[in-house]
Write a protein that holds these residues in place. Structure first.
Motif, mmCIF file in Angstrom:
data_model
loop_
_atom_site.group_PDB
_atom_site.id
_atom_site.type_symbol
_atom_site.label_atom_id
_atom_site.label_comp_id
_atom_site.label_asym_id
_atom_site.label_seq_id
_atom_site.Cartn_x
_atom_site.Cartn_y
_atom_site.Cartn_z
ATOM 1 N N LEU A 73 28.744 60.607 66.337
ATOM 2 C CA LEU A 73 28.636 59.170 66.075
ATOM 3 C C LEU A 73 29.087 58.852 64.661
ATOM 4 N N THR A 74 29.598 57.627 64.481
ATOM 5 C CA THR A 74 29.872 57.165 63.124
ATOM 6 C C THR A 74 28.527 56.688 62.548
ATOM 7 N N ALA A 75 28.495 56.473 61.235
ATOM 8 C CA ALA A 75 27.250 56.024 60.578
ATOM 9 C C ALA A 75 26.784 54.701 61.188
ATOM 10 N N GLU A 76 27.772 53.829 61.495
ATOM 11 C CA GLU A 76 27.457 52.505 62.041
ATOM 12 C C GLU A 76 26.853 52.610 63.452
ATOM 13 N N GLN A 77 27.452 53.475 64.259
ATOM 14 C CA GLN A 77 26.947 53.678 65.631
ATOM 15 C C GLN A 77 25.545 54.282 65.595
ATOM 16 N N GLU A 78 25.349 55.215 64.690
ATOM 17 C CA GLU A 78 24.041 55.873 64.561
ATOM 18 C C GLU A 78 22.971 54.853 64.160
ATOM 19 N N GLU A 79 23.344 53.978 63.252
ATOM 20 C CA GLU A 79 22.381 52.974 62.780
ATOM 21 C C GLU A 79 21.960 52.050 63.926
ATOM 22 N N LEU A 80 22.948 51.672 64.745
ATOM 23 C CA LEU A 80 22.655 50.800 65.887
ATOM 24 C C LEU A 80 21.669 51.478 66.849
ATOM 25 N N LEU A 81 21.960 52.721 67.198
ATOM 26 C CA LEU A 81 21.102 53.442 68.154
ATOM 27 C C LEU A 81 19.732 53.755 67.555
ATOM 28 N N MET A 82 19.696 53.915 66.240
ATOM 29 C CA MET A 82 18.457 54.278 65.534
ATOM 30 C C MET A 82 17.390 53.193 65.632
ATOM 31 N N HIS A 83 17.804 51.948 65.936
ATOM 32 C CA HIS A 83 16.833 50.844 66.013
ATOM 33 C C HIS A 83 15.675 51.125 66.959
ATOM 34 N N ILE A 84 15.901 52.029 67.901
ATOM 35 C CA ILE A 84 14.817 52.339 68.854
ATOM 36 C C ILE A 84 13.602 52.902 68.117
ATOM 37 N N ARG A 85 13.839 53.545 66.997
ATOM 38 C CA ARG A 85 12.738 54.176 66.252
ATOM 39 C C ARG A 85 11.748 53.146 65.705
ATOM 40 N N THR A 86 12.207 51.898 65.538
ATOM 41 C CA THR A 86 11.326 50.879 64.938
ATOM 42 C C THR A 86 10.642 50.014 66.008
ATOM 43 N N ALA A 87 10.870 50.338 67.285
ATOM 44 C CA ALA A 87 10.282 49.518 68.352
ATOM 45 C C ALA A 87 8.760 49.595 68.330
ATOM 46 N N GLN A 88 8.135 48.434 68.396
ATOM 47 C CA GLN A 88 6.671 48.411 68.401
ATOM 48 C C GLN A 88 6.112 47.703 69.626
#
Ligand SMILES: [Zn+2]
Length: 210
Positions: A51-66
């Motif tokens: 993944l590019t840094a940008e793609q990784e950041e987009l997918l990473m949003h799942i980590r903040t789901a509450q």
């Protein structure tokens, strides 16, 4: 950012989101919850290891789901980055099945290519199933026949418990020797396309049949 998520990737991510949605309402221990969210994110990153840094950041949003709403929003955020099935024209489809008499092709505008890992349709009158896929850079079109009996079972393509039927196609055994091989597949290919999370079984099957 260009689309980079294939429809089957999206199905996989949606499956993880569904599991998490359930866990958000049933798990009340914050540490356990953090661990399950971490595990879901890890599975998504294992699926898309480059993944590019940008793609990784987009997918990473799942980590903040509450909450469930965060997860719904997460899927919405990913949607614009889903890559449609590669473009194919009606004449290309006809070329793939040029030996088929009275070929009936569904209108291409009726297909949701953003949800399509493989194009497939049934000719219900003749009990034929057609499969189209881009395999190793070339179009593969398989014509097969299916039994009218529908039963519950595991589909060879999506591996889900579904309404399946026995689909038979010729496979090449040697230069001039063919054998019919049957596989249970979802009778409804649109439904199968929404369930498939990995195309490798389909690819193996098509490599044998082409
Ligand atoms: Zn299936």
């Amino acid at each position: 950012m260009e689309p980079f998520i294939k429809p089957f990737h999206y199905n996989f991510i949606r499956g993880q989101v569904d599991l998490l949605t359930h866990q958000l309402t049933t798990v009340h221990d914050a540490d356990v919850l953090e661990a399950v969210i971490y595990s879901a994110a890890q599975k998504i990153f294992d699926l898309l290891p480059v993944l590019t840094a940008e793609q990784e950041e987009l997918l990473m949003h799942i980590r903040t789901a509450q909450a469930e709403s965060d997860l719904i929003q997460y899927l919405e955020q990913l949607r614009p980055y889903v890559q449609p099935f590669p473009p194919i024209s009606e004449s290309q489809l006809r070329e793939l099945f040029k030996k088929t008499k009275k070929l009936r092709i569904p209108p291409l505008q009726s297909i949701d290519f953003l949800k399509t890992t493989y194009v497939s349709w049934n000719d219900t009158g003749n009990k034929k199933k057609f499969l189209v896929y881009r395999l190793d850079g070339e179009w593969v079109g398989i014509e097969s026949t299916y039994l009218p009996t529908i039963q519950k079972g595991i589909c060879t393509i999506c591996h889900q418990y579904s309404d399946v039927t026995l689909v038979s196609a010729r496979t090449r055994q040697s230069a001039d020797h063919y054998r019919a091989v049957g596989n249970y597949m979802c009778i409804d290919s649109d439904h199968c396309n929404e369930q498939v999370t990995d195309p490798s079984s389909l690819e193996k099957l098509l490599a044998k049949m082409k």
